[in-house]
Design a protein around this motif. Structure first.
Motif, PDB file in Angstrom:
ATOM      1  N   GLY A  48       0.736  -1.121   0.059  1.00 15.11           N
ATOM      2  CA  GLY A  48       0.095   0.046   0.046  1.00 15.11           C
ATOM      3  C   GLY A  48       0.827   1.345   0.115  1.00 15.11           C
ATOM      4  O   GLY A  48       1.906   1.322  -0.543  1.00 15.11           O
ATOM      5  N   GLY A  49       0.280   2.272   0.846  1.00 14.68           N
ATOM      6  CA  GLY A  49       1.086   3.354   0.608  1.00 14.68           C
ATOM      7  C   GLY A  49       0.961   4.128  -0.619  1.00 14.68           C
ATOM      8  O   GLY A  49       0.065   4.132  -1.356  1.00 14.68           O
ATOM      9  N   SER A  50       2.177   4.694  -1.028  1.00 13.99           N
ATOM     10  CA  SER A  50       2.231   5.517  -2.191  1.00 13.99           C
ATOM     11  C   SER A  50       2.542   4.552  -3.472  1.00 13.99           C
ATOM     12  O   SER A  50       2.489   5.020  -4.414  1.00 13.99           O
ATOM     13  N   ARG A  77      -4.335  -4.656   5.484  1.00 15.03           N
ATOM     14  CA  ARG A  77      -5.169  -4.360   6.692  1.00 15.03           C
ATOM     15  C   ARG A  77      -6.230  -5.318   6.770  1.00 15.03           C
ATOM     16  O   ARG A  77      -6.911  -5.350   5.754  1.00 15.03           O
ATOM     17  N   MET A 150       8.609   1.479   1.992  1.00 17.67           N
ATOM     18  CA  MET A 150       9.073   1.807   3.123  1.00 17.67           C
ATOM     19  C   MET A 150       8.696   2.957   3.949  1.00 17.67           C
ATOM     20  O   MET A 150       8.633   4.075   3.566  1.00 17.67           O
ATOM     21  N   GLY A 151       8.224   2.558   5.088  1.00 13.90           N
ATOM     22  CA  GLY A 151       7.987   3.728   6.075  1.00 13.90           C
ATOM     23  C   GLY A 151       8.854   4.414   6.711  1.00 13.90           C
ATOM     24  O   GLY A 151      10.256   4.045   6.653  1.00 13.90           O
ATOM     25  N   PRO A 152       8.602   5.751   7.503  1.00 11.71           N
ATOM     26  CA  PRO A 152       9.379   6.718   7.889  1.00 11.71           C
ATOM     27  C   PRO A 152      10.331   5.849   9.209  1.00 11.71           C
ATOM     28  O   PRO A 152      11.340   6.392   9.403  1.00 11.71           O
ATOM     29  N   HIS A 155       9.965   0.493   8.350  1.00 13.63           N
ATOM     30  CA  HIS A 155       9.126  -0.627   8.270  1.00 13.63           C
ATOM     31  C   HIS A 155       8.986  -1.131   6.478  1.00 13.63           C
ATOM     32  O   HIS A 155       8.885  -0.112   5.921  1.00 13.63           O
ATOM     33  N   ALA A 157       6.356  -3.839   4.254  1.00 12.42           N
ATOM     34  CA  ALA A 157       4.984  -4.648   4.400  1.00 12.42           C
ATOM     35  C   ALA A 157       4.454  -4.233   5.964  1.00 12.42           C
ATOM     36  O   ALA A 157       4.393  -2.937   5.947  1.00 12.42           O
ATOM     37  N   LYS A 181       1.392   1.372  13.498  1.00 15.29           N
ATOM     38  CA  LYS A 181       0.810   2.502  12.516  1.00 15.29           C
ATOM     39  C   LYS A 181      -0.813   1.861  12.464  1.00 15.29           C
ATOM     40  O   LYS A 181      -0.785   0.644  12.037  1.00 15.29           O
ATOM     41  N   ARG A 186      -3.210  -6.639  10.687  1.00 13.22           N
ATOM     42  CA  ARG A 186      -2.803  -6.707   9.603  1.00 13.22           C
ATOM     43  C   ARG A 186      -2.353  -8.152   9.394  1.00 13.22           C
ATOM     44  O   ARG A 186      -2.035  -8.748  10.262  1.00 13.22           O
ATOM     45  N   LYS A 209      11.903  10.899   3.386  1.00  8.29           N
ATOM     46  CA  LYS A 209      12.707   9.448   3.316  1.00  8.29           C
ATOM     47  C   LYS A 209      14.151   9.626   3.709  1.00  8.29           C
ATOM     48  O   LYS A 209      15.004   8.575   3.535  1.00  8.29           O
TER      49      LYS A 209
HETATM   50  O1  LIG Z   1       1.971   0.294   7.019  1.00  9.04           O
HETATM   51  C1  LIG Z   1       1.354   1.382   6.529  1.00  9.04           C
HETATM   52  O2  LIG Z   1       0.217   1.728   7.352  1.00  9.04           O
HETATM   53  C2  LIG Z   1       1.696   2.170   5.460  1.00  9.04           C
HETATM   54  O3  LIG Z   1       0.806   2.357   4.658  1.00  9.04           O
HETATM   55  C3  LIG Z   1       3.078   1.846   4.784  1.00  9.04           C
HETATM   56  O4  LIG Z   1       3.044   0.507   4.880  1.00  9.04           O
HETATM   57  C4  LIG Z   1       3.543   2.569   3.753  1.00  9.04           C
HETATM   58  O5  LIG Z   1       3.553   1.892   2.506  1.00  9.04           O
HETATM   59  C5  LIG Z   1       4.697   3.307   4.008  1.00  9.04           C
HETATM   60  O6  LIG Z   1       4.670   3.955   5.314  1.00  9.04           O
HETATM   61  C6  LIG Z   1       5.567   4.073   2.911  1.00  9.04           C
HETATM   62  O7  LIG Z   1       4.419   4.796   2.524  1.00  9.04           O
HETATM   63  P1  LIG Z   1       4.750   5.944   1.413  1.00  9.04           P
HETATM   64  O8  LIG Z   1       5.201   4.883   0.203  1.00  9.04           O
HETATM   65  O9  LIG Z   1       3.379   6.418   1.206  1.00  9.04           O
HETATM   66  O10 LIG Z   1       5.852   6.701   1.958  1.00  9.04           O
END
Ligand SMILES: O=C(O)[C@H](O)[C@@H](O)[C@H](O)[C@H](O)COP(=O)(O)O
Length: 258
Positions: A48-50, A77, A150-152, A155, A157, A181, A186, A209
């Motif tokens: 997910g995410g972007s 989720r 990749m989250g901030p 993380h 997946a 988060k 999930r 990032k």
């Molecule tokens: O786990 C979640 O809840 C987020 O959706 C997460 O997996 C998302 O993919 C990353 O935080 C990267 O997000 P971006 O690619 O939007 O920066």
């Protein structure tokens, strides 16, 4: 048998997100061609995410053979499929509703099991076994391509820093109820699944990032979740990033333009 260490990650950095989008579409199309030529199908995992938005270069792309794709979610989720938090909903809105992919080729959660995480993740694991087990006769599935963000916090997946699931070695699909988060519930691919793929691609863009990308690529010994993605030989890890995200990274960029 000779022991092979993992191939080093290939870092591709682009001027902006549109260039990532174009190169990623080209990369996916060639991975798809190789897989279909070899096995008649293309197995892909999305997250997910972007990420779904970064796949827009596939829309209207004549080289994509949508009927040969088998799509899974690297994490999802635990919500109904039409819930705003659903990764499947995001992928549907941004990609699948715009391309001729057969609905049966997209492997979603069994929503009759949303109240029982154990059953839900077992059922998703069985869905993977149906796709891979007889065909590949391997201990773990070998996806042609797994696409991750990749989250901030580093993380990827739904594998979060310090979480016990980082140590999972047997299961293909795991569940968690304590995601830091939201939403908290999930299911996620485990490392053995991610690290047995033929190709794993991280997509990360934007100056938010910059620090986490530096840490993940330059100090992998810190063990952040994204640094633990190390596909076993001959699998290959790729990063598709923009120059803003890569501004502080010492790790060498790939000398080849894709
Ligand atoms: O786990 C979640 O809840 C987020 O959706 C997460 O997996 C998302 O993919 C990353 O935080 C990267 O997000 P971006 O690619 O939007 O920066």
């Amino acid at each position: 048998m000779a022991h092979h260490s993992p191939n080093p990650a290939i870092l591709n950095s682009f001027a902006n997100a549109d260039e990532i989008v174009d190169s990623l579409a080209f990369f996916i199309a060639s991975a798809q061609k190789e897989a279909i030529d070899k096995k008649g199908r293309f197995t892909v995992a999305l997250s997910g995410g972007s990420l779904p938005k970064m796949l827009r270069g596939l829309i209207g792309n004549p080289s994509i053979k949508w009927d040969k794709w088998q799509v899974f979610y690297a994490d999802e989720r635990v919500v109904p499929l039409d819930h705003p938090d659903s990764n499947h909903l995001a992928c549907t809105n941004l990609l699948f509703s715009k391309v001729p992919i057969p609905a049966d080729n997209i492997h979603v959660l069994d929503v009759s099991l949303l109240d029982d995480l154990e059953e839900l993740s077992d059922a998703y694991e069985k869905e993977l076994i149906r796709e891979f087990a007889q065909k590949d006769a391997a201990r773990f599935p070998v996806f042609d391509l797994i696409l991750l963000g990749m989250g901030p916090d580093g993380h990827t997946a739904s594998l979060f820093p310090g979480h016990e699931l980082l140590a999972e070695e047997d299961r293909w699909i795991a569940y968690l109820e304590d995601s830091p988060k939201p939403p908290p519930k999930r299911i996620t691919f485990t490392y053995p699944v991610i690290n047995h793929a033929a190709r794993v691609v991280f997509v990360a863009a934007g100056k938010e990032k910059v620090e986490i990308l530096r840490q993940v690529l330059d100090t992998p010994e810190d063990g952040l979740p994204a640094s633990r993605v190390k596909p076993v030989f001959p699998g290959q890890l790729y990063w598709f990033v923009d120059d803003a995200a890569a501004a502080a990274v010492q790790y060498p960029r790939s000398p080849f333009k894709l």
